[in-house]
Enzyme design. Structure first.
Site, short mmCIF file in Angstrom:
data_model
loop_
_atom_site.label_atom_id
_atom_site.label_comp_id
_atom_site.label_asym_id
_atom_site.label_seq_id
_atom_site.Cartn_x
_atom_site.Cartn_y
_atom_site.Cartn_z
N ASP A 269 -1.59 6.01 -6.37
CA ASP A 269 -2.08 5.53 -5.11
C ASP A 269 -2.37 3.87 -5.86
OD1 ASP A 269 -2.85 4.63 -2.64
OD2 ASP A 269 -4.85 4.82 -3.25
N ASP B 92 0.67 -1.27 0.08
CA ASP B 92 -0.03 -0.05 0.10
C ASP B 92 0.84 1.33 0.03
OD1 ASP B 92 -2.14 1.86 0.16
OD2 ASP B 92 -2.58 1.46 2.18
#
Length: 460
Positions: A343, A146
């Site tokens: 992201d 992440d």
């Protein structure tokens, strides 16, 4: 059968066309999609990545695909994925003040950054996993990656409240190299808001998600194995309790790839340098890779990286234009003045409202031969492909500052029968996000010391 259009998941289709990401090159105006070649055989394909000297390269898999070490292979519905994705995007956007969104570093809206309803929902927005080993002797662990997180954490024995996982819980008492940080250590002090006091003189961490649900435990260090590479004294959270309604995601924890002090990237700078890259595979049946110590030269097109003083986790870029079918859309430059981040955990790209409207309109014009279909959640540019054995869609390219032209892959344009983009509520107050659908098949390079983000086409 009536449900065929919903099953024609462009996410999984096969194609032999070449891909490209070149500065100033329009390439194909349209992309041909042979839907009749769709196969869902559940066979894992091997990654293309070749190990590099001085780098750590790990296979990266979709959590629900046949390559995943997790046993739960059931893919959630698109509706469910989009619902979770909206929560994550809103969470990230609300961590940035309006000044951040316009390019300066404002304070995160901590009191408002409470969007996902529980830890499980937050984790279920993440889609890509790697396998690492921790401790001496080493224990295999399957973890999410992440770029929107800094602290890495694993579930540990003894755990008073943990979600179920595919691998055995990490047992710190069985590792000869495990060491908890003391409450008086500088490392503990650096946790800041994510420090959670002391327990038996050991530093406690906490990562909170939204409504008060959290993971907490002892902040510790141990030996981390990344393939054949070993990292000594890797700092991570040894989680012994999670609060909130937890879902059965089967993963053992999370590896943070953000830009903060605690992230895996920051901790391994001395070993691998400050550049890393990943390639998100085009389908759940394909493999990608994560590389720490990625080479910064080669066939990348690059754009300046923008960092945020009060949100160091995130990696910013500046989007300047969008092209559809080879033609640049007539979007005022001011529309892109709000900041944009890359992201890995957000699925669908969020654009300024005016930019998205122009993209949707131009894409619909290029799809005039296909009837419109009802929206699917946040996706409102959808088409009816009933009776089609193949479709032809306009190319979509993103143009970043410095002239970086990124011609999206087939898999980076559509989700099922819908255009895989969404619009923010306006042009200027919301952070824009380049999601993982648009990143598929590209090696995305984050050269932190060189302050650049790069794209290399057809990497996985």
């Amino acid at each position: 059968m009536a449900s065929v259009p919903k099953l024609l998941v462009l996410l999984f289709l096969c194609s032999c066309h070449s891909l490209a990401a070149h500065a100033g090159d329009d390439h194909q105006s349209y992309k041909f999609l042979p839907l009749d070649s769709l196969k869902s055989d559940g066979v894992c394909s091997e990654p293309k990545a070749v190990p590099l000297s001085g780098a750590a390269t790990l296979p990266l898999h979709h959590r629900h695909g046949p390559c995943s070490p997790l046993t739960d292979k059931k893919m959630p519905t698109l509706e469910e994925m989009l619902r979770r994705d909206q929560l994550r995007a809103a969470y990230i956007q609300r961590k940035f003040s309006s000044s951040d969104a316009n390019g300066s570093a404002g304070d995160a809206q901590q009191s408002d950054a409470t969007v996902p309803t529980n830890l499980g929902t937050y984790l279920n927005t993440l889609q890509y996993v790697i396998s690492v080993s921790l401790g001496s002797p080493a224990m295999d662990q399957t973890v999410f990656i992440d770029t929107g997180s800094d602290i890495s954490w694993l579930q540990c024995e003894p755990c008073s409240q943990c979600h179920s996982q595919a691998d055995p819980l990490f047992d710190p008492s069985a590792s000869s190299t495990y060491s908890p940080f003391s409450c008086s250590s500088d490392t503990c002090a650096q946790l800041g808001r994510q420090g959670n006091g002391c327990s038996s003189s050991q530093c406690q961490y906490i990562v909170r998600y939204v409504d008060g649900s959290s993971t907490t435990g002892t902040y510790s260090s141990d030996t981390l194995a990344l393939g054949s590479n070993t990292v000594s004294n890797f700092q991570f959270g040894c989680s012994d309790m999670e609060s909130g309604l937890l879902l059965n995601d089967q993963t053992d924890g999370l590896m943070g790839l953000g830009g903060g002090t605690q992230s895996l990237v920051s901790q391994t700078t001395g070993t691998f340098g400050s550049a890393f890259s990943y390639c998100l595979p085009p389908t759940a049946s394909s493999s990608g890779f994560l590389t720490l110590g990625a080479p910064t030269s080669g066939s990348f097109v690059t754009t300046p990286m923008i960092r945020f003083q009060n949100n160091p986790t995130f990696y910013g870029v500046r989007l300047e234009a969008i092209r559809v079918g080879g033609s640049q859309l007539n979007i005022p430059t001011s529309v892109f003045s709000a900041m944009t981040i890359m992201d890995s955990g957000t699925i669908v790209t969020r654009l300024p409202r005016t930019a998205y409207s122009a993209l949707s309109s131009a894409f619909r014009d290029g799809m005039a031969q296909y009837p419109s279909a009802p929206p699917n959640g946040i996706l409102d540019t959808c088409f009816d492909f009933s009776g089609q054995s193949s479709v032809t869609i306009p190319s979509v390219a993103l143009v970043f500052s410095g002239g970086a032209f990124v011609d999206l892959d087939y898999y980076g344009i559509m989700l099922e029968n819908c255009l895989a983009f969404a619009g923010n509520r306006d042009d200027y107050s919301s952070l824009n996000i380049i999601g993982n659908v648009q990143q598929r098949t590209f090696e995305v390079l984050y050269d932190v010391s060189g302050s650049t983000v790069g794209f290399r086409a057809a990497a996985c």
